[in-house]
Design a protein around this motif. Structure first.
Motif, PDB file in Angstrom:
ATOM      1  N   LEU A 272       3.586  10.844  -6.740  1.00  3.97           N
ATOM      2  CA  LEU A 272       4.818  11.144  -7.709  1.00  3.97           C
ATOM      3  C   LEU A 272       3.953  11.488  -9.126  1.00  3.97           C
ATOM      4  N   ILE A 273       3.192  10.792  -9.438  1.00  2.85           N
ATOM      5  CA  ILE A 273       2.036  11.073 -10.530  1.00  2.85           C
ATOM      6  C   ILE A 273       1.406  12.374 -10.600  1.00  2.85           C
ATOM      7  N   GLY A 274       0.915  12.863  -9.395  1.00  5.70           N
ATOM      8  CA  GLY A 274       0.450  13.863  -9.060  1.00  5.70           C
ATOM      9  C   GLY A 274       1.233  15.278  -9.087  1.00  5.70           C
ATOM     10  N   ILE A 275       2.541  14.964  -8.672  1.00  7.90           N
ATOM     11  CA  ILE A 275       3.645  15.935  -8.699  1.00  7.90           C
ATOM     12  C   ILE A 275       3.811  16.129 -10.299  1.00  7.90           C
ATOM     13  N   VAL A 276       4.297  15.255 -10.979  1.00  6.48           N
ATOM     14  CA  VAL A 276       4.649  15.065 -12.539  1.00  6.48           C
ATOM     15  C   VAL A 276       3.362  15.925 -13.297  1.00  6.48           C
ATOM     16  N   ALA A 277       2.146  15.491 -12.999  1.00  6.70           N
ATOM     17  CA  ALA A 277       0.926  16.431 -13.391  1.00  6.70           C
ATOM     18  C   ALA A 277       1.094  17.875 -13.335  1.00  6.70           C
TER      19      ALA A 277
ATOM     20  N   GLN B 160       0.820  -1.287   0.071  1.00 12.30           N
ATOM     21  CA  GLN B 160       0.179  -0.178   0.010  1.00 12.30           C
ATOM     22  C   GLN B 160       0.996   1.186   0.039  1.00 12.30           C
ATOM     23  N   LYS B 161       1.822   1.206   0.585  1.00  8.78           N
ATOM     24  CA  LYS B 161       2.859   2.378   0.804  1.00  8.78           C
ATOM     25  C   LYS B 161       3.446   2.706  -0.560  1.00  8.78           C
ATOM     26  N   TYR B 162       3.787   1.909  -1.424  1.00  7.23           N
ATOM     27  CA  TYR B 162       4.261   2.012  -3.043  1.00  7.23           C
ATOM     28  C   TYR B 162       3.189   2.611  -3.698  1.00  7.23           C
ATOM     29  N   VAL B 163       1.828   2.061  -3.658  1.00  2.00           N
ATOM     30  CA  VAL B 163       0.798   2.621  -4.427  1.00  2.00           C
ATOM     31  C   VAL B 163       0.426   4.178  -4.031  1.00  2.00           C
ATOM     32  N   ILE B 164       0.458   4.731  -2.679  1.00  5.24           N
ATOM     33  CA  ILE B 164       0.415   5.936  -2.278  1.00  5.24           C
ATOM     34  C   ILE B 164       1.659   6.675  -2.852  1.00  5.24           C
TER      35      ILE B 164
ATOM     36  N   LYS C 277      10.940   2.766 -10.134  1.00  2.00           N
ATOM     37  CA  LYS C 277      11.699   2.119  -9.298  1.00  2.00           C
ATOM     38  C   LYS C 277      10.273   1.378  -8.355  1.00  2.00           C
ATOM     39  N   THR C 278       9.462   2.422  -8.258  1.00  2.00           N
ATOM     40  CA  THR C 278       8.300   1.957  -7.642  1.00  2.00           C
ATOM     41  C   THR C 278       7.420   1.037  -8.007  1.00  2.00           C
ATOM     42  N   ASP C 279       7.175   1.035  -9.472  1.00  2.00           N
ATOM     43  CA  ASP C 279       6.494   0.202 -10.241  1.00  2.00           C
ATOM     44  C   ASP C 279       7.256  -1.244 -10.096  1.00  2.00           C
TER      45      ASP C 279
ATOM     46  N   ILE D 286       6.654  -2.893  -6.736  1.00  2.00           N
ATOM     47  CA  ILE D 286       5.219  -3.675  -6.868  1.00  2.00           C
ATOM     48  C   ILE D 286       5.229  -4.698  -7.411  1.00  2.00           C
ATOM     49  N   HIS D 287       5.848  -4.685  -8.810  1.00  2.00           N
ATOM     50  CA  HIS D 287       5.799  -6.043  -9.354  1.00  2.00           C
ATOM     51  C   HIS D 287       6.561  -7.050  -8.732  1.00  2.00           C
ATOM     52  N   GLU D 288       7.443  -6.859  -8.113  1.00  2.00           N
ATOM     53  CA  GLU D 288       8.350  -8.012  -7.275  1.00  2.00           C
ATOM     54  C   GLU D 288       7.595  -8.407  -6.262  1.00  2.00           C
ATOM     55  N   LEU D 289       6.852  -7.312  -5.442  1.00  2.00           N
ATOM     56  CA  LEU D 289       5.832  -7.945  -4.350  1.00  2.00           C
ATOM     57  C   LEU D 289       4.736  -8.851  -4.496  1.00  2.00           C
ATOM     58  N   LYS D 290       4.316  -8.345  -5.842  1.00  2.00           N
ATOM     59  CA  LYS D 290       3.153  -9.289  -6.482  1.00  2.00           C
ATOM     60  C   LYS D 290       3.778 -10.483  -6.720  1.00  2.00           C
TER      61      LYS D 290
END
Length: 79
Positions: free
Chosen positions: A11-16, A2-6, A64-66, A69-73
């Protein structure tokens, strides 16, 4: 996880927001100045350079966050 998703959403909001400061006229006009000079270039050129560098760094963090997340899944699917 959940930490990675938040973190990803923030980060996406900052880029936007940063992209909007480059293209949205009311936001862009506040940075569209020749004076003051920063490191020998007009402020606008400096601002565009800094925004591009910041967006590149944020995109690396998103990658790196993605990846995390992929590794955790993948680890959860092995269990």
């Amino acid at each position: 996880m959940q930490k990675y998703v938040i973190r990803k959403r923030i980060l996406i909001g900052i880029v936007a927001f940063l992209v909007l400061t480059l293209v949205f006229p009311p936001l862009f006009s506040s940075f569209n100045r020749i004076e003051p000079w920063v490191m020998g270039v007009p402020f606008l050129v400096f601002w565009v350079f800094v925004i591009n560098v910041v967006i590149a760094v944020i995109l690396i963090l998103l990658w790196k966050t993605d990846k995390a997340i992929h590794e955790l899944k993948r680890e959860r699917s092995k269990e």
